[in-house]
Design a protein around this motif. Sequence first.
Motif, short mmCIF file in Angstrom:
data_model
loop_
_atom_site.label_atom_id
_atom_site.label_comp_id
_atom_site.label_asym_id
_atom_site.label_seq_id
_atom_site.Cartn_x
_atom_site.Cartn_y
_atom_site.Cartn_z
N ALA A 51 1.70 -13.30 19.12
CA ALA A 51 0.16 -13.55 19.38
C ALA A 51 -0.08 -14.63 20.29
N THR A 83 0.38 -17.90 19.66
CA THR A 83 -0.28 -19.03 19.06
C THR A 83 0.74 -19.98 18.02
N ALA A 135 -11.22 -12.84 20.17
CA ALA A 135 -10.17 -12.46 20.99
C ALA A 135 -8.84 -12.77 20.41
N MET A 136 -8.77 -13.73 19.47
CA MET A 136 -7.57 -13.90 18.74
C MET A 136 -7.46 -12.84 17.68
N ARG A 175 -5.87 -9.90 19.40
CA ARG A 175 -4.74 -10.38 19.53
C ARG A 175 -3.85 -10.13 18.50
N GLU A 205 -3.16 -6.24 17.87
CA GLU A 205 -2.26 -5.85 18.57
C GLU A 205 -1.06 -6.18 18.53
N SER A 206 -0.71 -7.53 17.98
CA SER A 206 0.86 -8.05 17.84
C SER A 206 1.28 -7.40 16.48
N ARG A 258 -7.48 -2.20 12.89
CA ARG A 258 -7.70 -3.22 13.72
C ARG A 258 -9.22 -3.63 13.91
#
Length: 241
Positions: free
Chosen positions: A25, A27, A45-46, A49, A52-53, A61
Amino acid sequence: MDFADTLRAARQRRRLSQLDLALRAGTTQRHLSFMESGRSRPGRAMVVRLGESMELPLRERNELLLSAGYAPVYPHTPLDDPSLAPVRTALGHILTGHLPYPAIVVDARHDLVLANDAFGLITEGVAEHLLRPPINVLRVSLHPEGLAPRVVNLAQWARHILDRLPHDDLYDELSGYVPHVAPGPGHVGFAAPLRLRSSRGELLLTTTITTFATALDVTVAELKLEAFLPADAATAALLTG
């Protein structure tokens, strides 16, 4: 569940460590640990992400976003909506292209969405009440008034189906219809062709499943196209004759 619990549960289901997910991701493990403990509230946004990750299904999601207090990103459009007309058209072409072999489209609940004309060969003799919408194809496959009396290798075929399901109400229902097969010491999952008696003779069928890999709509992403293909030359001759 709140966001911290939802995130942690999703990561653990995918057997990812905090470090693995953090690297995917973009981070840090510390930041991810803070999010999972509720000490840090991520931005929208995180959250996207992270989903998605972990390669979460679009429905999950959206649930992750909701748990963090954000609106869902991915639409959930009814299949009969005009905007999905190109999807319906494409599915129709694909189903027709599989003829003379049976093929179907199912949704996330394994309910029948579309089928080609050859699917009638599969559902010969199935009780009328099982063919009233919504038609659950797994119930049709294993119900004593469905395909079960015509499936030669019922125990193996049933385990092939049940191994794909979560242990939910449908699993409990279907597992009650079929004989138990004890896995051997080297068992890693059942994979069995379908041996089915039909009006054309005994068919040996294997299945393939196709999905919309790049779909950005929940409805489309959850559709699965399952084709029944001949597993030997004799079956191919029976289906094409």
